[in-house]
Each structure stands twice: as structure tokens, then as C-alpha cells.
Write a protein that holds these residues in place. Structure first.
Motif, PDB file in Angstrom:
ATOM      1  N   TYR A 214       0.839  -1.200   0.000  1.00 15.38           N
ATOM      2  CA  TYR A 214       0.000   0.000   0.000  1.00 15.38           C
ATOM      3  C   TYR A 214       0.877   1.253   0.000  1.00 15.38           C
ATOM      4  N   SER A 215       1.969   1.204   0.757  1.00 14.96           N
ATOM      5  CA  SER A 215       2.915   2.312   0.811  1.00 14.96           C
ATOM      6  C   SER A 215       4.258   1.799   1.306  1.00 14.96           C
ATOM      7  N   VAL A 216       5.306   2.537   0.955  1.00 13.95           N
ATOM      8  CA  VAL A 216       6.657   2.276   1.469  1.00 13.95           C
ATOM      9  C   VAL A 216       7.284   3.631   1.766  1.00 13.95           C
ATOM     10  N   PHE A 217       7.837   3.787   2.951  1.00 10.66           N
ATOM     11  CA  PHE A 217       8.524   5.043   3.258  1.00 10.66           C
ATOM     12  C   PHE A 217       9.666   4.815   4.237  1.00 10.66           C
ATOM     13  N   LEU A 218      10.536   5.803   4.305  1.00 13.90           N
ATOM     14  CA  LEU A 218      11.705   5.776   5.177  1.00 13.90           C
ATOM     15  C   LEU A 218      11.495   6.762   6.317  1.00 13.90           C
ATOM     16  N   ALA A 219      11.591   6.284   7.562  1.00 13.49           N
ATOM     17  CA  ALA A 219      11.504   7.130   8.747  1.00 13.49           C
ATOM     18  C   ALA A 219      12.896   7.294   9.345  1.00 13.49           C
ATOM     19  N   GLU A 220      13.173   8.469   9.883  1.00 17.60           N
ATOM     20  CA  GLU A 220      14.500   8.736  10.429  1.00 17.60           C
ATOM     21  C   GLU A 220      14.753   7.948  11.713  1.00 17.60           C
ATOM     22  N   GLY A 221      13.740   7.837  12.577  1.00 21.04           N
ATOM     23  CA  GLY A 221      13.935   7.151  13.855  1.00 21.04           C
ATOM     24  C   GLY A 221      14.494   8.067  14.920  1.00 21.04           C
ATOM     25  N   SER A 222      14.878   7.463  16.057  1.00 18.31           N
ATOM     26  CA  SER A 222      15.316   8.250  17.216  1.00 18.31           C
ATOM     27  C   SER A 222      15.858   7.317  18.291  1.00 18.31           C
ATOM     28  N   ALA A 223      16.227   7.901  19.407  1.00 21.89           N
ATOM     29  CA  ALA A 223      16.508   7.110  20.602  1.00 21.89           C
ATOM     30  C   ALA A 223      15.206   6.491  21.097  1.00 21.89           C
ATOM     31  N   ILE A 224      15.302   5.261  21.625  1.00 19.44           N
ATOM     32  CA  ILE A 224      14.116   4.566  22.147  1.00 19.44           C
ATOM     33  C   ILE A 224      14.467   3.915  23.489  1.00 19.44           C
ATOM     34  N   THR A 225      13.427   3.631  24.257  1.00 19.79           N
ATOM     35  CA  THR A 225      13.579   2.883  25.505  1.00 19.79           C
ATOM     36  C   THR A 225      12.508   1.799  25.551  1.00 19.79           C
ATOM     37  N   LEU A 226      12.926   0.558  25.774  1.00 21.40           N
ATOM     38  CA  LEU A 226      12.005  -0.565  25.940  1.00 21.40           C
ATOM     39  C   LEU A 226      11.929  -0.929  27.414  1.00 21.40           C
ATOM     40  N   LYS A 227      10.711  -0.970  27.944  1.00 22.80           N
ATOM     41  CA  LYS A 227      10.515  -1.278  29.358  1.00 22.80           C
ATOM     42  C   LYS A 227       9.512  -2.403  29.524  1.00 22.80           C
ATOM     43  N   LYS A 228       9.799  -3.296  30.450  1.00 21.60           N
ATOM     44  CA  LYS A 228       8.810  -4.310  30.816  1.00 21.60           C
ATOM     45  C   LYS A 228       7.609  -3.603  31.439  1.00 21.60           C
ATOM     46  N   SER A 229       6.421  -4.104  31.165  1.00 27.64           N
ATOM     47  CA  SER A 229       5.249  -3.407  31.632  1.00 27.64           C
ATOM     48  C   SER A 229       4.301  -4.302  32.432  1.00 27.64           C
ATOM     49  N   ALA A 230       3.465  -5.079  31.762  1.00 17.07           N
ATOM     50  CA  ALA A 230       2.369  -5.742  32.490  1.00 17.07           C
ATOM     51  C   ALA A 230       1.989  -7.059  31.826  1.00 17.07           C
ATOM     52  N   ILE A 231       1.300  -7.868  32.590  1.00 16.31           N
ATOM     53  CA  ILE A 231       0.664  -9.082  32.103  1.00 16.31           C
ATOM     54  C   ILE A 231      -0.846  -8.821  32.078  1.00 16.31           C
ATOM     55  N   ILE A 232      -1.476  -9.124  30.960  1.00 13.29           N
ATOM     56  CA  ILE A 232      -2.915  -8.983  30.805  1.00 13.29           C
ATOM     57  C   ILE A 232      -3.496 -10.393  30.778  1.00 13.29           C
ATOM     58  N   ARG A 233      -4.329 -10.699  31.753  1.00  7.96           N
ATOM     59  CA  ARG A 233      -4.848 -12.062  31.840  1.00  7.96           C
ATOM     60  C   ARG A 233      -6.342 -12.046  32.096  1.00  7.96           C
ATOM     61  N   LYS A 234      -6.976 -13.178  31.845  1.00  9.68           N
ATOM     62  CA  LYS A 234      -8.406 -13.309  32.050  1.00  9.68           C
ATOM     63  C   LYS A 234      -8.714 -13.375  33.528  1.00  9.68           C
TER      64      LYS A 234
END
Length: 234
Positions: A214-234
Motif C-alpha cells: 500500500y505504501s513504502v517510506f523511510l523514517a528517520e527514527g530516534s533514541a528509544i527505551t524498551l521497558k517491561k510493563s504488564a501481564i494482561i490475563r483473564k
């Protein structure tokens, strides 16, 4: 916690039948749609200056990644959280695979990879390649001047994602946070995609090999941080 930079992201975006993705849909999430359509994206980029728990590990600082993902949302405490679900992430380093799969419950695999960043007068040539039987290629030629993404734009839909969701089983979802600022993008001139989707991702995704994005593009990006968050359960 992982800190890094995600840079020069190529996003090839495909309209897909939601029935293909339903078996992968995490508990309590639903499809996030653009123009009433479900999308998948093949994304290639560089992980740079990677730190895990504040430490740089030798030979695991700068590396390529290519992933196949789709878009979901999760309603929590009166707000919608927009995020992605990964079918598979490919990197060239086994140490990253061990950490990502164990800590974030993701679906990483190791394959030989290489990339090209070529800065030409008025043009960028960016490509990512990975070897599974044969070499696969995701590449783009773009303008060299970055543009801001407008609020509500298609580019913003595909990049303004701050949550990751992993289906553990039908009544359990793992959620993690991806923090980054808004990105800029480059005008697309030409793209090059040669990917054997069936051998890489399974027969249910074979149709993508011959489907025009449908589309193709280039993004510059940046610094990122990945953090553990939560468990979603029934």
C-alpha cells in the motif's frame, strides 16, 4: 530495560485480511485500522548504541533488524493504547535473540544480515538484507530532506506506536512499553522488495510475496527505551 537508537527505518505496509491475523491476535487487544483496513508492515532498521540494563555488550551494540508486524489497540483505564504485534523479528546476533525472547517473550531469530546506507546528492539509498536460503532485500531510494509527520497522517499511524503486545496463550498477553518521540520521514522515490514470505513466515503469508505494498517510506527514527510493563490475563 533496553536503551538504543532505531535509525533509518524502512516500512513497507500491506493491506491484509484480518482473518489471516486473528490466530496471532493477543488477548484483550483488537485490530487497529487505517481507512477501515487492517495492515501489516515489513520493517527494516538499524539498532545503534544498544544498552541492556545500562551496559553495552561487546559485538551487540550496533546491528540490523527486520520484523514483520501488525497493528492493534488495547482499551485500558478509559484510554486506547496503540501498539504492534510481531510475527517474527530477525537479527544477526544470537545474544539479542536470547534476551528478547526470554525477557520480552518475543519471536526473534538469528540470520546473516547486512545493510547499505548511501548518502547521495539529494538522495538516500537505504537497504537491509537477510539470508534465509537466499538473500532477501528491503530497500528504498528517498529524498534527502526529512519532513514532519502530520497528526493523523498515514505515516503517523504506522510509526506512532508505543506499546508491544505478545500473545502467550488465548487468555494471556504480555505488554511492554516503547518510548520514543515523533519521527520524521523522507519522500519515497523508489522501493525494492524481494522477500520469500512463505519460507520466512509461513504459508499463510505467502500472498505477500506478490502483493504490491500500500505504501513504502523511510523514517528517520530516534533514541528509544524498551521497558517491561504488564501481564494482561483473564
Amino acid at each position: 530495560m533496553i536503551k538504543a537508537e532505531w535509525k533509518k527505518l524502512i516500512l513497507a505496509n500491506y493491506i491484509v485480511d484480518p482473518k489471516v491475523l486473528t490466530p496471532y491476535l493477543p488477548y484483550k487487544t483488537e485490530f487497529d485500522r487505517l481507512h477501515q483496513e487492517c495492515f501489516m508492515s515489513l520493517v527494516g532498521f538499524m539498532f545503534l548504541n544498544t544498552k541492556i540494563l545500562g551496559f553495552k555488550f561487546p559485538f551487540h551494540v550496533n546491528f540490523e533488524e527486520v520484523n514483520l508486524r501488525f497493528y492493534v489497540k488495547y482499551f485500558h483505564e478509559g484510554l486506547w493504547k496503540r501498539g504492534v504485534v510481531f510475527i517474527k523479528e530477525i537479527v544477526p546476533l544470537p545474544g539479542i535473540v536470547i534476551v528478547a525472547n526470554k525477557v520480552y517473550h518475543e519471536h526473534y531469530q538469528t540470520q546473516p544480515m547486512k545493510h547499505t546506507w548511501e548518502f547521495l546528492p539529494g538522495e538516500l539509498n537505504v537497504s537491509y538484507q537477510w539470508k534465509h536460503k537466499d538473500w532477501n532485500t528491503l530497500g528504498i531510494f528517498s529524498g534527502s530532506h526529512p519532513h514532519s509527520m502530520g497528526t493523523g497522517s498515514e505515516e503517523m499511524f504506522f510509526t506512532d506506536q508505543h506499546w508491544g503486545y505478545t500473545r502467550i496463550h488465548p487468555h494471556l498477553t504480555y505488554e511492554y512499553n516503547v518510548a520514543h518521540p515523533a519521527w520524521q520521514y523522507y519522500e519515497t522515490k523508489k522501493s525494492e522488495i524481494h522477500v520469500e514470505f512463505e519460507s520466512l513466515y509461513g504459508k499463510e503469508f505467502a500472498f505477500l510475496t506478490h502483493q504490491k505494498p500500500y505504501s513504502v517510506f523511510l523514517a528517520e527514527g530516534s533514541a528509544i527505551t524498551l521497558k517491561k510493563s504488564a501481564i494482561i490475563r483473564k
